[in-house]
Design an enzyme around this catalytic site. Sequence first.
Site, PDB file in Angstrom:
ATOM      1  N   GLU A 104       1.328   1.155  -1.275  1.00 39.81           N
ATOM      2  CA  GLU A 104       1.038   0.167  -0.235  1.00 39.81           C
ATOM      3  C   GLU A 104       1.869  -1.095  -0.427  1.00 39.81           C
ATOM      4  OE1 GLU A 104      -3.460   1.959  -0.129  1.00 39.81           O
ATOM      5  OE2 GLU A 104      -3.120  -0.036  -0.942  1.00 39.81           O
ATOM      6  N   GLU A 124      -6.997   7.020  -1.795  1.00 37.79           N
ATOM      7  CA  GLU A 124      -8.202   6.191  -1.782  1.00 37.79           C
ATOM      8  C   GLU A 124      -9.380   6.809  -1.032  1.00 37.79           C
ATOM      9  OE1 GLU A 124      -4.923   2.908  -1.885  1.00 37.79           O
ATOM     10  OE2 GLU A 124      -5.113   5.004  -1.251  1.00 37.79           O
TER      11      GLU A 124
END
Length: 240
Positions: A104, A124
């Site tokens: 990210e 995640e």
Amino acid sequence: MIHVTERDEVAVITIARPEKLNALTNAMRTDLAAAVREHGKSARGIVVTGTGRAFSAGEDLYEAVGKSLVTEVETFHDMTRAVLETRVPVVAAVNGLAVGGAAEWTLCFDSRIGTEAAGYFWPENHLGLSISNASSYLLPRLVGARALRLVLDSTRMTAEQAHAMGLLDELVAAEALLDAAVARVRHWTAPGTATATHLALLRPPLEEVERAFGAETAAAVEVEESGLAQAGMSRFVNRT
């Protein structure tokens, strides 16, 4: 565990914890943000890379178990904030797999160059964690509506897939990776260029990024208070 060298007036920040696939502890995340801020003031640009088989395995979940997820997420946010506050190009030299918060983080970089060993993985959702680094805003900005599936499927992408989707701008031979990343910075900052002006115009607006940070912090509170986050991290560290 964070090394900084200079190469042709470009600061090369290397994540150097290969025995843990360059997993990022809280202290390392703080050091990375500080290094970007420091060298963004003096170097022509910044290249970030990893050592060994991974760019970075993202958050060190072994360290994070039992700790506040909100605090963990906010240190990732500050890494992204540090990049977007610079006035020089920041390039990811993705030498291997980039996971979770590390993947990210690269979304805010001005360019991402990888090798055939590179890859992206967002685990995640299936760990009961929430995404961070303003990726709720930055990932759709890069890949459009495909962002939802990448996150919900906990997708692991090869270098070729990431390149085809636009997550990696270029694929080069492993031995040419740092040369290519440094050359990109030097080309963009050649004498007479207006790169700092165009970075300010074309980078994601900080106000939008800060809005995403706020939403992601709230999401971290939600998964933490529900018990999903700690249960997922415990499953990960106790897996056989």
